[in-house]
Design a protein around this motif. Structure first.
Motif, PDB file in Angstrom:
ATOM      1  N   LEU A 146       0.915  -1.015  -0.222  1.00  0.00           N
ATOM      2  CA  LEU A 146       0.365  -0.102  -0.469  1.00  0.00           C
ATOM      3  C   LEU A 146       0.761   1.303  -0.161  1.00  0.00           C
ATOM      4  O   LEU A 146       1.092   2.440  -0.856  1.00  0.00           O
ATOM      5  CB  LEU A 146      -1.051  -0.204   1.327  1.00  0.00           C
ATOM      6  N   LEU A 147       1.785   1.346   0.435  1.00  0.00           N
ATOM      7  CA  LEU A 147       3.351   2.195   1.133  1.00  0.00           C
ATOM      8  C   LEU A 147       3.640   2.351  -0.548  1.00  0.00           C
ATOM      9  O   LEU A 147       3.531   4.005  -0.788  1.00  0.00           O
ATOM     10  CB  LEU A 147       3.768   1.995   1.649  1.00  0.00           C
ATOM     11  N   THR A 148       4.438   1.648  -1.043  1.00  0.00           N
ATOM     12  CA  THR A 148       4.558   1.775  -2.736  1.00  0.00           C
ATOM     13  C   THR A 148       3.208   2.191  -3.779  1.00  0.00           C
ATOM     14  O   THR A 148       3.937   3.234  -4.540  1.00  0.00           O
ATOM     15  CB  THR A 148       5.110   0.285  -3.065  1.00  0.00           C
ATOM     16  N   PHE A 149       2.247   1.698  -3.920  1.00  0.00           N
ATOM     17  CA  PHE A 149       0.948   2.541  -4.578  1.00  0.00           C
ATOM     18  C   PHE A 149       0.876   3.956  -3.951  1.00  0.00           C
ATOM     19  O   PHE A 149       0.721   4.987  -5.163  1.00  0.00           O
ATOM     20  CB  PHE A 149      -0.125   1.986  -3.413  1.00  0.00           C
ATOM     21  N   ALA A 150       1.521   4.197  -2.732  1.00  0.00           N
ATOM     22  CA  ALA A 150       0.940   5.574  -2.493  1.00  0.00           C
ATOM     23  C   ALA A 150       2.274   6.403  -3.239  1.00  0.00           C
ATOM     24  O   ALA A 150       2.339   7.487  -3.822  1.00  0.00           O
ATOM     25  CB  ALA A 150       0.650   6.062  -1.370  1.00  0.00           C
ATOM     26  N   THR A 151       3.298   5.914  -3.113  1.00  0.00           N
ATOM     27  CA  THR A 151       4.140   6.908  -3.612  1.00  0.00           C
ATOM     28  C   THR A 151       4.721   6.737  -4.592  1.00  0.00           C
ATOM     29  O   THR A 151       5.205   7.960  -5.666  1.00  0.00           O
ATOM     30  CB  THR A 151       5.333   6.520  -2.759  1.00  0.00           C
ATOM     31  N   ASP A 152       4.644   6.078  -5.407  1.00  0.00           N
ATOM     32  CA  ASP A 152       4.464   5.880  -6.763  1.00  0.00           C
ATOM     33  C   ASP A 152       3.095   7.115  -7.644  1.00  0.00           C
ATOM     34  O   ASP A 152       4.203   7.465  -8.389  1.00  0.00           O
ATOM     35  CB  ASP A 152       4.272   4.432  -7.407  1.00  0.00           C
ATOM     36  N   SER A 153       2.347   6.490  -7.352  1.00  0.00           N
ATOM     37  CA  SER A 153       1.115   7.577  -7.956  1.00  0.00           C
ATOM     38  C   SER A 153       1.447   9.048  -7.211  1.00  0.00           C
ATOM     39  O   SER A 153       2.404   9.457  -8.529  1.00  0.00           O
ATOM     40  CB  SER A 153      -0.223   6.714  -7.610  1.00  0.00           C
ATOM     41  N   LEU A 154       1.678   8.895  -6.225  1.00  0.00           N
ATOM     42  CA  LEU A 154       1.324  10.290  -5.276  1.00  0.00           C
ATOM     43  C   LEU A 154       2.712  11.002  -6.111  1.00  0.00           C
ATOM     44  O   LEU A 154       2.512  12.448  -6.444  1.00  0.00           O
ATOM     45  CB  LEU A 154       0.983  10.498  -4.540  1.00  0.00           C
ATOM     46  N   GLY A 155       3.991   9.777  -6.168  1.00  0.00           N
ATOM     47  CA  GLY A 155       4.850  10.823  -6.448  1.00  0.00           C
ATOM     48  C   GLY A 155       5.135  11.351  -8.222  1.00  0.00           C
ATOM     49  O   GLY A 155       5.976  11.852  -8.268  1.00  0.00           O
ATOM     50  N   PHE A 156       4.702  10.276  -8.991  1.00  0.00           N
ATOM     51  CA  PHE A 156       5.149  10.657 -10.170  1.00  0.00           C
ATOM     52  C   PHE A 156       3.629  11.979 -10.635  1.00  0.00           C
ATOM     53  O   PHE A 156       3.992  12.948 -11.264  1.00  0.00           O
ATOM     54  CB  PHE A 156       4.006   8.893 -11.556  1.00  0.00           C
ATOM     55  N   PHE A 157       2.660  11.666  -9.922  1.00  0.00           N
ATOM     56  CA  PHE A 157       1.834  12.676 -10.330  1.00  0.00           C
ATOM     57  C   PHE A 157       2.293  14.505  -9.863  1.00  0.00           C
ATOM     58  O   PHE A 157       2.489  15.523 -10.693  1.00  0.00           O
ATOM     59  CB  PHE A 157       0.328  13.043  -9.278  1.00  0.00           C
ATOM     60  N   ILE A 158       2.920  14.623  -8.597  1.00  0.00           N
ATOM     61  CA  ILE A 158       3.135  15.772  -8.433  1.00  0.00           C
ATOM     62  C   ILE A 158       4.734  16.280  -9.475  1.00  0.00           C
ATOM     63  O   ILE A 158       5.023  17.232  -9.371  1.00  0.00           O
ATOM     64  CB  ILE A 158       3.941  15.402  -6.875  1.00  0.00           C
ATOM     65  N   PHE A 159       5.762  14.990  -9.921  1.00  0.00           N
ATOM     66  CA  PHE A 159       6.906  15.507  -9.837  1.00  0.00           C
ATOM     67  C   PHE A 159       6.137  15.751 -11.399  1.00  0.00           C
ATOM     68  O   PHE A 159       7.060  17.405 -12.363  1.00  0.00           O
ATOM     69  CB  PHE A 159       7.635  14.058 -10.329  1.00  0.00           C
ATOM     70  N   LEU A 160       5.449  15.120 -12.105  1.00  0.00           N
ATOM     71  CA  LEU A 160       5.521  15.509 -13.774  1.00  0.00           C
ATOM     72  C   LEU A 160       4.424  17.089 -13.649  1.00  0.00           C
ATOM     73  O   LEU A 160       3.929  17.499 -14.802  1.00  0.00           O
ATOM     74  CB  LEU A 160       4.678  14.504 -14.128  1.00  0.00           C
ATOM     75  N   GLY A 161       2.997  16.815 -12.719  1.00  0.00           N
ATOM     76  CA  GLY A 161       3.155  18.094 -12.178  1.00  0.00           C
ATOM     77  C   GLY A 161       3.575  19.495 -12.734  1.00  0.00           C
ATOM     78  O   GLY A 161       3.270  20.742 -12.853  1.00  0.00           O
ATOM     79  N   LEU A 162       3.905  19.331 -11.346  1.00  0.00           N
ATOM     80  CA  LEU A 162       4.923  20.615 -11.115  1.00  0.00           C
ATOM     81  C   LEU A 162       5.576  20.623 -12.448  1.00  0.00           C
ATOM     82  O   LEU A 162       5.886  22.029 -12.380  1.00  0.00           O
ATOM     83  CB  LEU A 162       6.226  20.135 -10.068  1.00  0.00           C
TER      84      LEU A 162
END
Length: 490
Positions: free
Chosen positions: A468-484
Motif C-alpha cells: 500500500l505504501l508503494t502504491f501511494a508513493t509511486d502514484s502520487l510521486g509521479f503525479f506531483i513530479f510530472l504535474g510540477l
C-alpha cells in the motif's frame, strides 16, 4: 590448581556455542544425500536385471544412512529441527526416519509449524503415540492442533486426572494468549513454613523445573500470596519463616493476556519467569523466558512476512501452494502499479518534450517509498510494544513529519544537484527538489496512516503495508513530479 581436561581422559569437555555447527551439519547431510542421489542415478542407467549394481546400491545406501544417523544423533533436537526445515520434503522425510524415536517429540516441538505438519503426515498412529506419550500437558497442548483427533484422545487416556485437566485448560485458551504458552511445572510452598522445610522439600524432588528462579507461595485454596526468590532462599537463615522473606510486590499474568504483552513485560522487567493467576488469584501456571523467546521469534517472522502480504509457507512447497500464498497481494501490487503507470501516461506530452524527466521520476518515487518505510517500521514496532496511545499519537505524527521534512530538505539538495548536473537545467533541479520533499512527506503520512488504520479495525498493521505504501508513493510521486514539471517547465 585444576587439572587440564587433557590430563584426565574421563573429563567431559563442555559443548561450545557455535551458530555454525548446525549449518556445518546441514552441509554434511546435504553432501551425503547428493552422493546417494548420484549412486541411484548410476544404478538406474544400468540394465534393469543388473543384480550386482543393485547390491552395490544397497550397500552404499546403508553406509550413507549410517553416516547420516551418526550426524543426526550427535545434534541437539533444535539443530535437527533446523536441518529438517532446510531440506526439500522428500529428503526431509528420509532424514526424519533416521531420528532416534526417543527424540521425535523434542524435535516436533522445535520445528516450524509448516515443517511439523509434513512430519506428522508421514507418521503412523503408533509413531505419534510413542512421540507424544511422555510429553507434559503444556507440550501436548502445543502439538494438539496438528495431531489427529484420535491420537489426542488416546494420549489423554494415559494422563492423570490433573494432567488431563491441565491439557484441556491449555487447549481452551486462544492461540496468541498467555494461557496457550504457560506451563504447569512449578514449585509451590506455604507461607507458614520455615526455609529449612522448603529446602528439605526441594531436595526430595528429582530436579527443579526449568528456569526456576522463584518459588510461589500459595494458601490452601492455591491463591497466590507472594514469591520466594531462590537466591533469597539460599542466603537466608534456615529457621526463617517463608512469610518473612517472600515478596508481595510481583508481576502476575492473566491467562487471557496477549502473549505479545507478556513478552514485552519480560523484556521491560528482565524476568526469567512469571506466575499466571485467574480472576480469583489462584495460581494456575507460569510463563518462562523460554516461552517468551519463542513468542518473540514467531512474532518477528510473522511481521516480516506480513509486510510483504505473505503467510508462513514451506520454502520447498509445491509451486501451486506457493502461488496461492503469494498471488493475492502480488495481484494487488500489479493493480497499484497499473494505477501509477496510468498517472504517468497522463503526462505523456510533458515527458516527450523533456525526456530527462523519465529518468528522474523513478528517483522521486523511490526516495518517497524509502522514507515511508522508515516511518512505517517505527510505527509498527511502537504498536507491537503498545507505546502508541490516543494522547501521544498526534505528537508522534508531528515529530515524524518534522523529521521527514528535515531529512527531505537535506536529501533534496543532493538530488537537485544531481538533476542539475544531469540535465543542465536549474528549473528541473528545483522541480526535482520540491517533488522529492512532497513525496517524502506523503510517504511519511502513509507510513503512519496505513498501520494505524489497520490496527484501529483490529487487523494486523503489518500485513500488506509495504504494498500500500508503494502504491501511494509511486502514484502520487509521479503525479506531483510530472504535474510540477508541466506547470513550471512547459
Amino acid at each position: 590448581m585444576h587439572p587440564h581436561a587433557d590430563d584426565n581422559p574421563a573429563a567431559v569437555k563442555p559443548r561450545r556455542l557455535d551458530p555454525e555447527d548446525a549449518q556445518h551439519a546441514l552441509g554434511e547431510v546435504q553432501e551425503l544425500l547428493r552422493r546417494q542421489h548420484l549412486v541411484e542415478e548410476l544404478v538406474h542407467r544400468q540394465e534393469a536385471g543388473d543384480d550386482k549394481a543393485k547390491i552395490v546400491e544397497n550397500l552404499v545406501h546403508r553406509q550413507h544412512e549410517a553416516e547420516l544417523k551418526a550426524i543426526i544423533d550427535a545434534l541437539h533436537p533444535a539443530d535437527v529441527a533446523f536441518i529438517l526445515g532446510s531440506l526439500p520434503k522428500d529428503e526431509r522425510q528420509m532424514v526424519w526416519g533416521l531420528v532416534d524415536p526417543e527424540h521425535d517429540g523434542d524435535v516436533l516441538l522445535e520445528v516450524e509449524d509448516w515443517v511439523r505438519e509434513s512430519l506428522i503426515e508421514s507418521m503412523d498412529r503408533q509413531d505419534l503415540m510413542a512421540a507424544t506419550g511422555n510429553m507434559d500437558a503444556d507440550e501436548l497442548a502445543d502439538l494438539a492442533p496438528d495431531l489427529p483427533p484420535d491420537v489426542v484422545a488416546e494420549v489423554q487416556k494415559g494422563l492423570t486426572d490433573e494432567e488431563r485437566a491441565q491439557l484441556l485448560e491449555a487447549m481452551g485458551y486462544p492461540e496468541d494468549s498467555v494461557g496457550a504458552i504457560m506451563d504447569f511445572e512449578m514449585v509451590r510452598v506455604r507461607e507458614d513454613v520455615t526455609l529449612e522445610v522448603v529446602l528439605r522439600y526441594l531436595r526430595r524432588l528429582q530436579e527443579l523445573p526449568d528456569h526456576t528462579d522463584q518459588i510461589f507461595v500459595v494458601d490452601r485454596q492455591d491463591r497466590l500470596q507472594g514469591i520466594l526468590e531462590v537466591s533469597r532462599l539460599l542466603v537466608s537463615e534456615p529457621e526463617t519463616d517463608v512469610r518473612s522473606v517472600m515478596k508481595t510486590d510481583y508481576l502476575a499474568l492473566n491467562p487471557l493476556d496477549s502473549d505479545a504483552d507478556a513478552a514485552g513485560a519480560f523484556e521491560r522487567y528482565d524476568l526469567v519467569s512469571a506466575p499466571v493467576i485467574d480472576d480469583q488469584y489462584r495460581l494456575i501456571g507460569r510463563v518462562t523466558i523460554a516461552d517468551v523467546v519463542d513468542v518473540m521469534r514467531e512474532d518477528s517472522q510473522e511481521q516480516a512476512l506480513s509486510r510483504a502480504g505473505m503467510a508462513e509457507e514451506d520454502i520447498f512447497a509445491p509451486v501451486m501452494s506457493a502461488l496461492r500464498n503469494r498471488a493475492p497481494w502480488l495481484l494487488v501490487n500489479l493493480c497499484t502499479a497499473a494505477v501509477a503507470s496510468t498517472v504517468a501516461s497522463r503526462f505523456e506530452n510533458t515527458v516527450s518534450q523533456i525526456v530527462v524527466l523519465a529518468f528522474l521520476m523513478s528517483i522521486v518515487a523511490g526516495i518517497g517509498g524509502n522514507s515511508g518505510n522508515q516511518t512505517m517500521t517505527m510505527i509498527i514496532r511502537a504498536l507491537a510494544m503498545g507505546r502508541i496511545t490516543g494522547r501521544n499519537l498526534w505528537p508522534l505524527v508531528k515529530r515524524e513529519m518534522m523529521v521527514t521534512l528535515l531529512v527531505g530538505l537535506c536529501g533534496s539538495l543532493v538530488a537537485a544537484m544531481f538533476a542539475w548536473v544531469f540535465s543542465g537545467s536549474i528549473a528541473i533541479a528545483l522541480v526535482m527538489m520540491a517533488a522529492m520533499i512532497c513525496n517524502m512527506l506523503i510517504g511519511a503520512s502513509f507510513g503512519v496512516m496505513v498501520p494505524m488504520v489497520r490496527a484501529r479495525f483490529g487487523k494486523d498493521p503489518a500485513i500488506g503495508s509495504s504494498v500500500l505504501l508503494t502504491f501511494a508513493t509511486d502514484s502520487l510521486g509521479f503525479f506531483i513530479f510530472l504535474g510540477l514539471a508541466t506547470i513550471f517547465l512547459l
